[in-house]
Design an enzyme around this catalytic site. Structure first.
Site, PDB file in Angstrom:
ATOM      1  N   VAL A  90       0.837  -1.203   0.000  1.00  0.00           N
ATOM      2  CA  VAL A  90       0.000   0.000   0.000  1.00  0.00           C
ATOM      3  C   VAL A  90       0.872   1.252   0.000  1.00  0.00           C
ATOM      4  CG1 VAL A  90      -1.990  -1.150   1.029  1.00  0.00           C
ATOM      5  CG2 VAL A  90      -0.283  -0.124   2.543  1.00  0.00           C
TER       6      VAL A  90
ATOM      7  N   HIS B  52      -4.183  -4.358  -2.954  1.00  0.00           N
ATOM      8  CA  HIS B  52      -4.632  -4.233  -1.557  1.00  0.00           C
ATOM      9  C   HIS B  52      -4.883  -2.785  -1.150  1.00  0.00           C
ATOM     10  CE1 HIS B  52      -2.818  -8.412  -0.310  1.00  0.00           C
ATOM     11  NE2 HIS B  52      -3.908  -8.519  -1.047  1.00  0.00           N
TER      12      HIS B  52
ATOM     13  N   ASN C 235      13.255 -13.837  -3.632  1.00  0.00           N
ATOM     14  CA  ASN C 235      12.883 -13.584  -2.231  1.00  0.00           C
ATOM     15  C   ASN C 235      14.086 -13.817  -1.323  1.00  0.00           C
ATOM     16  OD1 ASN C 235      10.442 -12.777  -0.871  1.00  0.00           O
ATOM     17  ND2 ASN C 235      10.465 -14.712   0.235  1.00  0.00           N
TER      18      ASN C 235
HETATM   19  N1  APR Z   1      14.407  -8.763  -0.258  1.00  0.00           N
HETATM   20  C1  APR Z   1      13.558  -9.744  -0.694  1.00  0.00           C
HETATM   21  N2  APR Z   1      12.649 -10.326   0.104  1.00  0.00           N
HETATM   22  C2  APR Z   1      12.574  -9.911   1.377  1.00  0.00           C
HETATM   23  C3  APR Z   1      13.413  -8.891   1.895  1.00  0.00           C
HETATM   24  C4  APR Z   1      14.366  -8.313   1.005  1.00  0.00           C
HETATM   25  N3  APR Z   1      15.200  -7.354   1.400  1.00  0.00           N
HETATM   26  N4  APR Z   1      13.090  -8.703   3.211  1.00  0.00           N
HETATM   27  C5  APR Z   1      12.104  -9.565   3.488  1.00  0.00           C
HETATM   28  N5  APR Z   1      11.775 -10.291   2.389  1.00  0.00           N
HETATM   29  C6  APR Z   1      10.763 -11.334   2.243  1.00  0.00           C
HETATM   30  C7  APR Z   1      10.522 -12.153   3.496  1.00  0.00           C
HETATM   31  O1  APR Z   1      11.414 -13.259   3.528  1.00  0.00           O
HETATM   32  C8  APR Z   1       9.069 -12.594   3.314  1.00  0.00           C
HETATM   33  O2  APR Z   1       8.993 -13.810   2.567  1.00  0.00           O
HETATM   34  O3  APR Z   1       9.533 -10.671   1.988  1.00  0.00           O
HETATM   35  C9  APR Z   1       8.454 -11.468   2.471  1.00  0.00           C
HETATM   36  C10 APR Z   1       7.507 -10.552   3.233  1.00  0.00           C
HETATM   37  O4  APR Z   1       6.395 -11.280   3.656  1.00  0.00           O
HETATM   38  P1  APR Z   1       5.159 -10.619   4.451  1.00  0.00           P
HETATM   39  O5  APR Z   1       5.657  -9.806   5.569  1.00  0.00           O
HETATM   40  O6  APR Z   1       4.212 -11.710   4.760  1.00  0.00           O
HETATM   41  O7  APR Z   1       4.544  -9.597   3.368  1.00  0.00           O
HETATM   42  P2  APR Z   1       3.572  -9.885   2.147  1.00  0.00           P
HETATM   43  O8  APR Z   1       3.830 -11.221   1.541  1.00  0.00           O
HETATM   44  O9  APR Z   1       3.632  -8.696   1.260  1.00  0.00           O
HETATM   45  O10 APR Z   1       2.161  -9.911   2.868  1.00  0.00           O
HETATM   46  C11 APR Z   1       1.008 -10.096   2.076  1.00  0.00           C
HETATM   47  O11 APR Z   1      -0.358  -9.756   3.972  1.00  0.00           O
HETATM   48  O12 APR Z   1      -0.968  -8.743   5.945  1.00  0.00           O
HETATM   49  C12 APR Z   1      -1.082  -8.725   4.618  1.00  0.00           C
HETATM   50  O13 APR Z   1      -2.162  -7.117   3.369  1.00  0.00           O
HETATM   51  C13 APR Z   1      -0.892  -7.455   3.865  1.00  0.00           C
HETATM   52  O14 APR Z   1      -0.260  -7.161   1.554  1.00  0.00           O
HETATM   53  C14 APR Z   1       0.052  -7.834   2.758  1.00  0.00           C
HETATM   54  C15 APR Z   1      -0.144  -9.333   2.661  1.00  0.00           C
END
Ligand code: APR
Length: 241
Positions: free
Chosen positions: A93, A109, A201
Site C-alpha cells: 500500500v 490491496h 525472495n
Molecule cells: N528482499 C527480498 N525479500 C525480502 C526482503 C528483502 N530485502 N526482506 C524480506 N523479504 C521477504 C521475506 O522473507 C518474506 O517472505 O519478503 C516477504 C515478506 O512477507 P510478508 O511480511 O508476509 O509480506 P507480504 O507477503 O507482502 O504480505 C502479504 O499480507 O498482511 C497482509 O495485506 C498485507 O499485503 C500484505 C499481505
C-alpha cells in the site's frame, strides 16, 4: 516476427523492506505489535474507527521518511523499456513503485495515499491525515476511510489481474511470503496456463516449490540483476511463448 514475452510481476512487502518499511510477518514485522484483527478488518474499523484511522495515518506519514530502493528502480526501468505486455501487481500500500517511475502498476490491496468512501465507493487521492468522519467529495457522506483492502474484503482489479495471469509467459514473484490469498495462488494460476515462474525472495516462501525457479537474496540485488538479464536477452533474441 515473434512477440516479446508477456510478464506479470507480483510484489510484496519484501521489496520495500530495504527502503525501511517493515514487512508484516516475522520478527520486527508490522503485525508483531498489532493483532491483524484489531486494525485490518471491517469489524475493527466499525468497533474503533479512531484506532484504525490512527494506525494508517502513522503509516501514511511514514512514507515521507522513505524512498524507493534499487529494486523499485529496476522494475520502473523494465516498465519503461519492455516492449511487450507487462503488469506489476503489488500487494503493497506504499507508493514506492510509482515514485520510482513504474506506470503499468496495480495496487491490489489499496493505497495509503488514497481514501475510500464507505457510502458510495469513490476513491480519491488523500495524502494527509484522515480522521474518521471526513466528507466524500463525490457524495458528501461523512464516510471516508483508509483505502485499504481489509482481511475479508475483495482485492481490487481481480478481473484485470486474472486476465493477465492467464495470458502471461512469465510470472515473477518478488518479496512476498505467499501467506495471503488470492495473491498466493497467482503462481499456480499462471503455471496452469503455461507460464514460466520465478521467485525472487530473501528466503523460500510458503509456495516456493510451485515456482520453476527460485533465487534467494535481497531484492535490491536480485531484481536489478534479473532486469538486466531480461533486457539483455531481448537485444539478442526476443523471448516468446
Ligand atoms: N528482499 C527480498 N525479500 C525480502 C526482503 C528483502 N530485502 N526482506 C524480506 N523479504 C521477504 C521475506 O522473507 C518474506 O517472505 O519478503 C516477504 C515478506 O512477507 P510478508 O511480511 O508476509 O509480506 P507480504 O507477503 O507482502 O504480505 C502479504 O499480507 O498482511 C497482509 O495485506 C498485507 O499485503 C500484505 C499481505
Amino acid at each position: 516476427m515473434e512477440r516479446p514475452c508477456a510478464i506479470v510481476i507480483l510484489t510484496g512487502a519484501g521489496i520495500s523492506a530495504e527502503s525501511g518499511i517493515a514487512t508484516f510477518r516475522g520478527p520486527g514485522g508490522l503485525w508483531e505489535g498489532h493483532r491483524v484483527e484489531d486494525v485490518c478488518t471491517p469489524e475493527a474499523l466499525a468497533a474503533d474507527p479512531a484506532l484504525v484511522h490512527r494506525f494508517y495515518d502513522r503509516r501514511r506519514a511514514g512514507l515521507a521518511e522513505v524512498a524507493p530502493n534499487a529494486a523499485h528502480a529496476a522494475l520502473a526501468r523494465l516498465d519503461r523499456h519492455w516492449p511487450g505486455e507487462l503488469l506489476i501487481v503489488t500487494q503493497n500500500v506504499d507508493d514506492l513503485h510509482e515514485r520510482a517511475g513504474a506506470r503499468r502498476l496495480l495496487h491490489m490491496h489499496g493505497e495509503l495515499m488514497s481514501a475510500l468512501c464507505a457510502a458510495c465507493g469513490a476513491r480519491a487521492p488523500h495524502p494527509g491525515p484522515l480522521p474518521p468522519g471526513e466528507c466524500c467529495a463525490a457524495c458528501g457522506a461523512a464516510a471516508l476511510r483508509p483505502d485499504i483492502v481489509f482481511f475479508g474484503e475483495f482485492p481490487y482489479r481481480m478481473d484485470r489481474i486474472e486476465a493477465a495471469l492467464t495470458a502471461c509467459d512469465l510470472f515473477v514473484s518478488i518479496g512476498t511470503s505467499g501467506a495471503v490469498y488470492p495473491a498466493a495462488g497467482f503462481v499456480a494460476q499462471a503455471a496452469a496456463y503455461g507460464a514460466r515462474t520465478l521467485e525472487l525472495n530473501l528466503e523460500p516462501s510458503a509456495g516456493s516449490r510451485r515456482f520453476s525457479e527460485t533465487r534467494l537474496g535481497p531484492a535490491s540485488r536480485l531484481v536489478p540483476e534479473w532486469v538486466e538479464e531480461l533486457l539483455q536477452s531481448t537485444q539478442s533474441s526476443p523471448m516468446s511463448r
